[in-house]
Design an enzyme around this catalytic site. Structure first.
Site, PDB file in Angstrom:
ATOM      1  N   HIS A 147     -49.080  82.237  51.601  1.00 12.88           N
ATOM      2  CA  HIS A 147     -50.540  82.262  51.639  1.00 12.88           C
ATOM      3  C   HIS A 147     -50.989  83.639  52.096  1.00 12.88           C
ATOM      4  O   HIS A 147     -50.557  84.132  53.141  1.00 12.88           O
ATOM      5  CB  HIS A 147     -51.056  81.192  52.600  1.00 12.88           C
ATOM      6  CG  HIS A 147     -52.546  81.176  52.727  1.00 12.88           C
ATOM      7  ND1 HIS A 147     -53.378  80.731  51.722  1.00 12.88           N
ATOM      8  CD2 HIS A 147     -53.361  81.570  53.734  1.00 12.88           C
ATOM      9  CE1 HIS A 147     -54.632  80.839  52.108  1.00 12.88           C
ATOM     10  NE2 HIS A 147     -54.654  81.344  53.323  1.00 12.88           N
ATOM     11  N   GLY A 162     -52.395  86.141  57.659  1.00 17.24           N
ATOM     12  CA  GLY A 162     -53.124  85.790  58.874  1.00 17.24           C
ATOM     13  C   GLY A 162     -53.705  84.398  58.757  1.00 17.24           C
ATOM     14  O   GLY A 162     -53.670  83.767  57.687  1.00 17.24           O
ATOM     15  N   ASP A 163     -54.253  83.926  59.862  1.00 17.54           N
ATOM     16  CA  ASP A 163     -54.824  82.584  59.882  1.00 17.54           C
ATOM     17  C   ASP A 163     -56.023  82.492  58.945  1.00 17.54           C
ATOM     18  O   ASP A 163     -56.686  83.494  58.640  1.00 17.54           O
ATOM     19  CB  ASP A 163     -55.252  82.210  61.307  1.00 17.54           C
ATOM     20  CG  ASP A 163     -54.060  82.103  62.247  1.00 17.54           C
ATOM     21  OD1 ASP A 163     -52.947  81.841  61.749  1.00 17.54           O
ATOM     22  OD2 ASP A 163     -54.241  82.297  63.467  1.00 17.54           O
ATOM     23  N   SER A 164     -56.298  81.285  58.511  1.00 17.18           N
ATOM     24  CA  SER A 164     -57.443  81.048  57.630  1.00 17.18           C
ATOM     25  C   SER A 164     -58.735  81.454  58.340  1.00 17.18           C
ATOM     26  O   SER A 164     -58.962  81.112  59.503  1.00 17.18           O
ATOM     27  CB  SER A 164     -57.498  79.570  57.244  1.00 17.18           C
ATOM     28  OG  SER A 164     -58.596  79.324  56.396  1.00 17.18           O
ATOM     29  N   GLY A 165     -59.579  82.222  57.640  1.00 19.71           N
ATOM     30  CA  GLY A 165     -60.848  82.646  58.208  1.00 19.71           C
ATOM     31  C   GLY A 165     -60.804  83.944  58.978  1.00 19.71           C
ATOM     32  O   GLY A 165     -61.826  84.384  59.503  1.00 19.71           O
ATOM     33  N   VAL A 166     -59.634  84.597  59.034  1.00 19.97           N
ATOM     34  CA  VAL A 166     -59.524  85.823  59.807  1.00 19.97           C
ATOM     35  C   VAL A 166     -60.154  87.008  59.079  1.00 19.97           C
ATOM     36  O   VAL A 166     -60.445  88.048  59.686  1.00 19.97           O
ATOM     37  CB  VAL A 166     -58.043  86.111  60.147  1.00 19.97           C
ATOM     38  CG1 VAL A 166     -57.304  86.665  58.932  1.00 19.97           C
ATOM     39  CG2 VAL A 166     -57.928  87.073  61.331  1.00 19.97           C
ATOM     40  N   LYS A 168     -59.128  87.959  55.496  1.00 23.31           N
ATOM     41  CA  LYS A 168     -58.219  88.583  54.516  1.00 23.31           C
ATOM     42  C   LYS A 168     -58.954  88.908  53.211  1.00 23.31           C
ATOM     43  O   LYS A 168     -58.867  90.027  52.697  1.00 23.31           O
ATOM     44  CB  LYS A 168     -57.028  87.656  54.239  1.00 23.31           C
ATOM     45  CG  LYS A 168     -56.168  87.338  55.449  1.00 23.31           C
ATOM     46  CD  LYS A 168     -54.962  86.503  55.073  1.00 23.31           C
ATOM     47  CE  LYS A 168     -55.332  85.119  54.551  1.00 23.31           C
ATOM     48  NZ  LYS A 168     -55.994  84.282  55.583  1.00 23.31           N
ATOM     49  N   SER A 169     -59.659  87.918  52.677  1.00 24.38           N
ATOM     50  CA  SER A 169     -60.328  88.118  51.394  1.00 24.38           C
ATOM     51  C   SER A 169     -61.460  89.132  51.505  1.00 24.38           C
ATOM     52  O   SER A 169     -61.666  89.952  50.603  1.00 24.38           O
ATOM     53  CB  SER A 169     -60.870  86.781  50.869  1.00 24.38           C
ATOM     54  OG  SER A 169     -59.804  85.889  50.583  1.00 24.38           O
ATOM     55  N   ASP A 186     -55.023  84.280  47.757  1.00 20.77           N
ATOM     56  CA  ASP A 186     -54.730  82.936  48.262  1.00 20.77           C
ATOM     57  C   ASP A 186     -53.251  82.566  48.165  1.00 20.77           C
ATOM     58  O   ASP A 186     -52.560  82.549  49.176  1.00 20.77           O
ATOM     59  CB  ASP A 186     -55.584  81.883  47.566  1.00 20.77           C
ATOM     60  CG  ASP A 186     -55.571  80.551  48.317  1.00 20.77           C
ATOM     61  OD1 ASP A 186     -55.313  80.581  49.535  1.00 20.77           O
ATOM     62  OD2 ASP A 186     -55.805  79.514  47.699  1.00 20.77           O
ATOM     63  N   GLU A 212     -62.082  83.752  46.838  1.00 23.92           N
ATOM     64  CA  GLU A 212     -63.008  82.868  47.533  1.00 23.92           C
ATOM     65  C   GLU A 212     -63.579  83.607  48.739  1.00 23.92           C
ATOM     66  O   GLU A 212     -62.844  83.979  49.657  1.00 23.92           O
ATOM     67  CB  GLU A 212     -62.308  81.587  47.988  1.00 23.92           C
ATOM     68  CG  GLU A 212     -63.231  80.661  48.766  1.00 23.92           C
ATOM     69  CD  GLU A 212     -62.488  79.554  49.493  1.00 23.92           C
ATOM     70  OE1 GLU A 212     -63.157  78.811  50.248  1.00 23.92           O
ATOM     71  OE2 GLU A 212     -61.270  79.444  49.317  1.00 23.92           O
ATOM     72  N   ARG A 253     -49.418 101.335  70.132  1.00 22.24           N
ATOM     73  CA  ARG A 253     -50.425 102.394  70.050  1.00 22.24           C
ATOM     74  C   ARG A 253     -49.843 103.705  69.532  1.00 22.24           C
ATOM     75  O   ARG A 253     -50.583 104.615  69.181  1.00 22.24           O
ATOM     76  CB  ARG A 253     -51.060 102.621  71.425  1.00 22.24           C
ATOM     77  CG  ARG A 253     -51.730 101.372  71.983  1.00 22.24           C
ATOM     78  CD  ARG A 253     -52.390 101.612  73.312  1.00 22.24           C
ATOM     79  NE  ARG A 253     -53.489 102.564  73.197  1.00 22.24           N
ATOM     80  CZ  ARG A 253     -54.245 102.936  74.235  1.00 22.24           C
ATOM     81  NH1 ARG A 253     -53.998 102.430  75.444  1.00 22.24           N
ATOM     82  NH2 ARG A 253     -55.219 103.801  74.057  1.00 22.24           N
TER      83      ARG A 253
END
Length: 329
Positions: A147, A162-166, A168-169, A186, A212, A253
């Protein structure tokens, strides 16, 4: 031995273009089209035709060039068909005659009775063998789906995870706006070719170039930005993991610590980038792509910085700057 089903008919039905095309057509033995090709390799059956069957690779596609075809004609002319019958007593997946060569009618009859398909190509033997092995390398490659979003930035294939909603798209959309290209959104299908290269593409080619965007819905990148904003597949050269900023986590860093993520047995460079308001992720990813290109050319910015600091310390200038005039107090 391969663990997937791929038949002779599948080989004939491959939609290959230009320099990848095998130019195959079926001569006889249509009953054998359902035979599975389980070994992604080929064999030249010259030794087998002469009667030497030790280590005979009968599970491979048999390729008949000018030499093998001439030998078949000699066997037929000498009325020595036993050697040919012995060859086809093995459950060979199929036989391919290169240079548009035609097998003798007796060979076609024996192969047809054995249920073995005879194919023909107008390519020369070397070119056909090269193309066939390339096709097998792609078809029988190890695969997995992940994913994320796969984009090409300055020629570098980057997977955003990364987690959904972070974001990416949204980050990928900004990169496309800045002139970079989308490969898949996706669900990404990964496959390992040649044992050291991971290629990524959309798991579903019909929707791979759609994105999306929460609050906006589904958008078609090729329609909005043109075909120059997409590509079908790309080698994965960098994995960027986006994660919510964690104040308790120590982030790299300097860039001297190199992390990797293993995909299908291949170690891919990994960057963990924290996300919080005010951070310009597209610029960071662009910089990461350019830095990765520099690394591929043998230049490591973090290492050079570290070496320059050590040289500075060794010259004594650092000590003088540290103590300075405060030493008099």
């Amino acid at each position: 031995m391969a663990d997937k089903s791929f038949t002779v008919l599948d080989l004939l039905d491959l939609d290959l273009k230009a320099h990848n095309s095998l130019h195959l057509r079926c001569l006889s033995g249509r009953k054998g089209l359902i035979r599975d090709i389980t070994v992604p390799n080929l064999n030249r059956p010259g030794l087998a035709l002469s009667g030497f069957y030790d280590s005979f690779g009968w599970r491979r596609v048999q390729v008949f060039g000018r030499g093998e075809t001439a030998y078949l004609q000699k066997l037929v002319a000498d009325n020595n068909l036993d050697g040919i019958r012995q060859l086809f007593s093995y459950e060979i997946p199929c036989c391919v005659f290169t240079h548009s060569l035609e097998p003798p009618a007796e060979v076609i009859e024996i192969a047809d009775a054995a249920g073995c398909t005879l194919l023909q190509t107008n390519l020369d033997t070397t070119e056909f063998s090269t193309r066939l092995l390339r096709v097998f390398s792609d078809i029988f490659a190890s695969k997995k789906t992940i994913h994320g979003v796969l984009v090409e930035v300055y020629g570098v294939g980057i997977v955003l995870t990364g987690d959904s909603g972070v974001g990416k798209s949204e980050t990928a959309l900004e990169l496309i706006e800045r002139g970079h290209r989308l490969v898949a959104d996706d669900i990404i299908e990964m496959r390992c070719v040649n044992g050291n290269t991971v290629l990524g593409q959309g798991a579903n080619k019909m929707i791979s170039h759609h994105m999306e965007i929460r609050g906006l819905g589904i958008i078609n990148i090729s329609q909005l930005y043109g075909v120059g904003a997409i590509r079908e597949q790309k080698e994965v050269q960098l994995v960027v993991k986006l994660e919510e900023w964690d104040a308790n986590k120590v982030y790299d860093r300097l860039g001297t610590d190199e992390h990797t993520e293993e995909i299908l047995g291949v170690k891919i460079p990994l960057l963990e980038i924290p996300v919080k308001p005010g951070r310009n992720l597209p610029i960071i990813i662009e910089t990461a792509a350019m830095n990765e290109r520099l690394k591929s050319m043998g230049y490591y910015s973090a290492r050079e910085f570290n070496q320059n600091v050590l040289k500075w310390i060794e010259t004594g200038t650092a000590q003088a700057a540290y103590y300075g005039s405060d030493d008099s107090y």
